[in-house]
Design a protein around this motif. Structure first.
Motif, PDB file in Angstrom:
ATOM      1  N   GLU A  78       0.739  -0.949   0.084  1.00  0.00           N
ATOM      2  CA  GLU A  78      -0.040   0.062   0.308  1.00  0.00           C
ATOM      3  C   GLU A  78       0.540   0.933   0.018  1.00  0.00           C
ATOM      4  O   GLU A  78       0.683   1.567  -0.264  1.00  0.00           O
ATOM      5  N   LYS A  81       2.390   1.546  -3.938  1.00  0.00           N
ATOM      6  CA  LYS A  81       1.742   1.660  -4.508  1.00  0.00           C
ATOM      7  C   LYS A  81       0.820   3.405  -4.195  1.00  0.00           C
ATOM      8  O   LYS A  81       0.292   3.516  -5.165  1.00  0.00           O
ATOM      9  N   ARG A  82       1.462   3.578  -2.952  1.00  0.00           N
ATOM     10  CA  ARG A  82       0.663   4.450  -2.153  1.00  0.00           C
ATOM     11  C   ARG A  82      -1.160   4.894  -2.748  1.00  0.00           C
ATOM     12  O   ARG A  82      -1.525   5.980  -2.899  1.00  0.00           O
ATOM     13  N   THR A  83      -1.448   3.557  -2.178  1.00  0.00           N
ATOM     14  CA  THR A  83      -2.824   3.375  -1.777  1.00  0.00           C
ATOM     15  C   THR A  83      -3.458   3.953  -0.291  1.00  0.00           C
ATOM     16  O   THR A  83      -4.803   4.428  -0.651  1.00  0.00           O
ATOM     17  N   LEU A  84      -2.219   4.102  -0.125  1.00  0.00           N
ATOM     18  CA  LEU A  84      -2.320   4.394   1.570  1.00  0.00           C
ATOM     19  C   LEU A  84      -2.565   6.180   1.347  1.00  0.00           C
ATOM     20  O   LEU A  84      -3.657   6.153   2.549  1.00  0.00           O
ATOM     21  N   TYR A  85      -2.028   6.811   0.831  1.00  0.00           N
ATOM     22  CA  TYR A  85      -2.323   7.931   0.870  1.00  0.00           C
ATOM     23  C   TYR A  85      -3.860   8.488   1.094  1.00  0.00           C
ATOM     24  O   TYR A  85      -4.335   9.884   1.874  1.00  0.00           O
ATOM     25  N   THR A  86      -4.987   7.534  -0.095  1.00  0.00           N
ATOM     26  CA  THR A  86      -6.506   8.266  -0.299  1.00  0.00           C
ATOM     27  C   THR A  86      -7.057   7.871   0.849  1.00  0.00           C
ATOM     28  O   THR A  86      -8.527   8.141   0.746  1.00  0.00           O
ATOM     29  N   VAL A  87      -6.149   7.140   1.483  1.00  0.00           N
ATOM     30  CA  VAL A  87      -6.674   6.078   2.474  1.00  0.00           C
ATOM     31  C   VAL A  87      -6.923   7.393   3.963  1.00  0.00           C
ATOM     32  O   VAL A  87      -7.406   7.658   4.895  1.00  0.00           O
ATOM     33  N   LEU A  88      -5.832   7.573   4.066  1.00  0.00           N
ATOM     34  CA  LEU A  88      -5.085   7.600   5.581  1.00  0.00           C
ATOM     35  C   LEU A  88      -5.281   9.492   5.601  1.00  0.00           C
ATOM     36  O   LEU A  88      -5.569   9.614   6.189  1.00  0.00           O
ATOM     37  N   LEU A 257       5.285   8.098   5.401  1.00  0.00           N
ATOM     38  CA  LEU A 257       4.951   7.863   4.242  1.00  0.00           C
ATOM     39  C   LEU A 257       5.355   8.226   3.156  1.00  0.00           C
ATOM     40  O   LEU A 257       4.603   9.105   2.355  1.00  0.00           O
ATOM     41  N   LYS A 258       7.161   8.358   2.960  1.00  0.00           N
ATOM     42  CA  LYS A 258       7.632   9.026   1.308  1.00  0.00           C
ATOM     43  C   LYS A 258       7.195   8.647   0.639  1.00  0.00           C
ATOM     44  O   LYS A 258       6.590   7.970   0.340  1.00  0.00           O
TER      45      LYS A 258
ATOM     46  N   LYS B  54       0.936  16.844   1.582  1.00  0.00           N
ATOM     47  CA  LYS B  54       1.461  14.906   2.821  1.00  0.00           C
ATOM     48  C   LYS B  54       1.691  14.977   4.130  1.00  0.00           C
ATOM     49  O   LYS B  54       1.044  14.333   5.357  1.00  0.00           O
ATOM     50  N   LEU B  59       0.748  12.139   6.109  1.00  0.00           N
ATOM     51  CA  LEU B  59       1.538  11.073   5.935  1.00  0.00           C
ATOM     52  C   LEU B  59       2.732  10.612   6.179  1.00  0.00           C
ATOM     53  O   LEU B  59       3.297  10.446   6.835  1.00  0.00           O
TER      54      LEU B  59
END
Lengths: 258, 326
Positions: A78, A81-88, A257-258, B54, B59
Motif C-alpha cells: 500500500e 503503490k501509494r494506495t494508502l495516501y487516499t485512505v489515510l 510515508l515518503k 503530505k 502522511l
C-alpha cells in the motif's frame, strides 16, 4: 468492530479473492484427491492416520504461505503503490488501518481453512466410508491451525510495518520454524545455567509457541484434545497477537510515508 | 476566515542506515489560504510541494512547525471528513471497479449509506467516467485514473480540496475539463489548494499563488500583484525597415516584416528608443505595453534553471500532440 475497520477488512478480503488467492484450493483439492486414492491402494488400517496427517499438514502449510506472503504486502504494498495516501487522508486512524488489514487477511484465511477442512473430511469419508466421534477432533486441530494463522498474520503485519518486502517474509518464516520448536527451547532453557538460561528463557517466551498449537498427530491417532488446552491456546493467541499488533501500530503510527 | 494555516512548517529527512545524511525538504514555511479561494502552489520538481501536501494530509510528520485546516489540527478526524485529496500520479486498488472504489472511499469518509450511491453516480458523472463505472481500474488509462482520482477527492462534498498536479496525464480536453471543475468547486464555495508546475494553469485559475523552491517560499500573492513587481516590457512598431543605431546599441531585438519594424524592449528604455526614432524621423505606428506573465515572475524569482522544469500550456499541448502522433 467500528465501520471503518470493517470496510478496510472487507476490501482486503475482496482483494485477496480477486487476486485469485483462493485458487490454492484447487491445488489442495487435487492433492487430497490424489492422496485419498493412493492411500486407499497402498496402506492397510492406517488410511485414516495418513489422510488426517497429510490433510491437516497441507492445510497448515498452504495457509502459512498465504499468511506470510500476503501479510507482508498488506502495508508495504500500500505504501509502494501509494494506495494508502487516499485512505489515510480520510477520517481513518492508522491503528484502524492496521486492524482492518489484519481482520481482512485473517478472514480470508478462515474461509480458506473452512474449504480445506471440508476437503479433509471428504478425503476421510472416501477412505474410511464412515465417521467416528474421535474424527471430530479434526475440527479442534483446524481451529488451532487458524490460531496459528492469526499469530503469523499479526507477525507479518509487524514486519511489514517497518521492514522491506524481501526481509519481512524471511523473518516471518523463521519465526514460524522456531515457534514450532518453542517447547524444546523451553526445555533447553530449563536445563541451561547463567546468562544462557536467561537468554534462552527470554527467547522461548518471545517466540510464538506454535508447538502447543500443533495437535495434528494427536488427532490423527484419535486421542482427545483437553478442553483446558483449547481455552489456554485461545487466550494465548489473543494476548500474543494483540501484543504483536500493538507493536505494529506503534511503529506504523510514527512512520513517514515518503 | 483561513481555510488553511501553515505556521513555520519544516521537514528534514534522515536517510542512510549507517551513515545518516539529512536532507532539508522544507524550510520553515508560513502561509495562509482564505476560505473559498483557489490557491496555486507552484515550484519546480523537488521544490517541496508534495512534502507540504503530505504533511497537511498527515502522511508525513513535520520536523517543526504546525498547520491547521478549517481551524482544526491535522490529525483531527472531523477535519479529515471535510477535505478531499488527489495525490500526484494516483494509483488505486486496481481489483476494484470505479464504482466500487468510490463506494469504498465514501464509506471511509463517513458518507450517509442512503446517499452513497447517488453521490458516487454524481462524482462519476462529474469526471465523465459514467460509461466506465463498472470497469476494473487495472484496465484504466493514466488519464482515466486521474479522473477517478479527482472523483474520489470530491465525492464526499468536502469543504477544502487538495490537488497535487491535477492536470498531470490529461490531454488538452481533459485539462480544460479539470480547470472547469476547479472553477465549479470555487463557485460552490469550496477552497481549492493545488500544486502544479504548469504556470499557465495557475495563472488562469488561481486567486493567489505561492512560489516555492528548494523548500523555501519565494513569493506569495495575487497573480496581478506578483507580475506587477516584474519590470515590464513595451512593444514599439514603426514604419520602414530602418533601425536607428541608438536602438541597436540597447541590445534589443528587432523584427522587420513588410513595411514595418517591431521592437520589444524593457520599459525603462522606452523613452530613449522613442527619442532615437524621432531623431531619424521614422513614423511611429504604436507603443503597447507587453503583459507580464506569471512565467516572467517565476523566472525573475527562481532563474532560468527552474524555468526549464516548469512548462507553459503551449509545451504541454505540443507534448500531447507529439505523443498522440506516436
Amino acid at each position: 468492530m467500528n465501520n471503518r475497520i470493517l470496510h478496510i477488512a472487507t476490501n482486503t478480503f475482496r482483494e485477496a479473492v480477486r487476486d485469485r488467492v483462493l485458487y490454492n484450493l484447487i491445488a489442495f483439492a487435487l492433492l487430497m484427491s490424489a492422496a485419498a486414492v493412493l492411500v486407499g491402494q497402498i496402506s492397510i488400517q492406517i488410511e485414516k492416520l495418513v489422510v488426517i496427517n497429510l490433510g491437516l499438514t497441507a492445510v497448515s502449510l498452504f495457509g502459512i504461505v498465504i499468511a506470510i506472503f500476503i501479510g507482508i504486502g498488506l502495508v508495504s504494498k500500500e505504501i509502494d503503490k501509494r494506495t494508502l495516501y487516499t485512505v489515510l487522508s480520510r477520517p481513518v486512524r492508522r491503528w484502524e488501518f492496521i486492524a482492518g488489514k489484519f481482520f481482512g487477511l485473517a478472514g480470508t484465511l478462515v474461509v480458506n481453512t473452512i474449504f480445506m477442512g471440508i476437503g479433509v473430511f471428504a478425503a476421510l469419508a472416501y477412505v474410511s466410508h464412515h465417521f467416528e466421534s474421535s474424527d471430530f477432533g479434526i475440527l479442534v486441530a483446524l481451529y488451532f491451525i487458524i490460531l496459528q494463522f492469526v499469530v503469523i498474520t499479526a507477525l507479518a503485519l509487524l514486519f511489514s510495518s517497518f521492514s522491506t518486502p524481501i526481509f519481512a517474509p524471511i523473518f516471518a518464516f523463521w519465526l514460524f520454524v522456531i515457534g514450532n520448536f518453542a517447547q524444546d527451547l523451553r526445555t533447553f532453557a530449563a536445563m541451561a545455567h547463567g546468562t544462557t538460561r536467561v537468554l534462552a528463557t527470554a527467547a522461548a517466551y518471545l517466540v510464538p509457541n506454535f508447538s502447543a498449537l500443533n495437535v495434528i498427530s494427536q488427532v490423527a491417532h484419535g486421542e482427545p484434545v483437553p478442553h483446558r488446552l483449547i481455552l489456554l491456546n485461545t487466550a494465548y493467541v489473543l494476548v500474543y497477537s494483540a501484543a504483536v499488533l500493538s507493536g505494529a501500530v506503534m511503529i506504523f503510527e510514527r512512520r513517514n510515508l515518503k | 476566515m483561513n481555510a488553511i494555516e501553515i505556521l513555520g512548517l519544516e521537514k528534514i529527512y534522515n536517510a542512510g542506515f549507517w551513515r545518516k545524511r539529512s536532507k532539508r525538504a522544507l524550510r520553515p514555511l508560513t502561509l495562509a489560504v482564505d476560505d473559498g479561494e483557489i490557491f496555486g502552489f507552484l515550484g519546480p520538481n523537488g521544490a517541496g510541494k508534495t512534502t507540504t501536501l503530505k504533511i497537511l494530509m498527515g502522511l508525513v510528520f513535520p520536523t517543526a512547525g504546525t498547520a491547521r485546516i478549517l481551524g482544526m489540527e491535522l490529525d483531527d478526524p472531523r477535519m479529515k471528513a471535510q477535505i478531499g485529496f488527489l495525490p500526484e500520479q494516483p494509483y488505486f486498488y486496481d481489483h476494484l471497479t470505479a464504482r466500487e472504489l468510490l463506494k469504498y472511499y465514501g464509506q471511509l469518509s463517513g458518507v450517509d449509506p442512503k446517499q452513497l450511491s447517488r453521490k458516487v453516480d454524481a462524482a462519476l458523472e462529474q469526471v465523465k467516467l459514467s460509461n466506465s463505472a463498472n470497469l476494473q481500474l487495472r484496465k484504466f488509462s493514466k488519464g482515466m485514473l486521474q479522473r477517478a482520482g479527482i472523483a474520489q477527492a470530491i465525492l464526499h462534498d468536502p469543504k477544502v480540496v487538495f490537488l497535487d498536479e491535477p492536470m498531470s496525464g490529461l490531454d488538452p480536453m481533459g485539462r480544460r475539463e479539470v480547470r472547469n471543475l476547479i472553477e465549479d468547486l470555487k463557485a460552490n464555495g469550496k477552497t481549492v489548494f493545488f500544486s502544479t508546475h504548469i504556470l499557465s494553469d495557475a495563472e488562469a485559475l488561481c486567486d493567489r499563488v505561492a512560489i516555492i523552491n528548494q523548500g523555501e517560499l519565494r513569493g506569495i500573492g495575487a497573480v496581478p500583484e506578483l507580475t506587477a513587481s516584474v519590470h515590464g516590457k513595451v512593444e514599439i512598431v514603426w514604419q520602414g525597415a530602418a533601425v536607428p543605431t541608438g536602438i541597436r546599441s540597447m541590445g534589443a531585438q528587432c523584427h522587420s516584416a513588410g513595411d514595418t519594424t517591431r521592437l520589444i524592449l524593457p520599459e525603462e528604455n522606452q523613452d530613449t528608443a522613442l527619442e532615437a526614432l524621432r531623431r531619424e524621423r521614422l513614423r511611429l505606428i504604436s507603443v503597447v505595453p507587453v503583459r507580464t506573465s506569471l512565467e516572467d515572475y517565476f523566472v525573475a524569482q527562481l532563474g532560468t534553471a527552474a524555468k526549464s522544469e516548469v512548462v507553459s500550456s503551449e509545451l504541454v499541448t505540443d507534448g500531447h500532440n507529439r505523443l498522440s502522433k506516436q
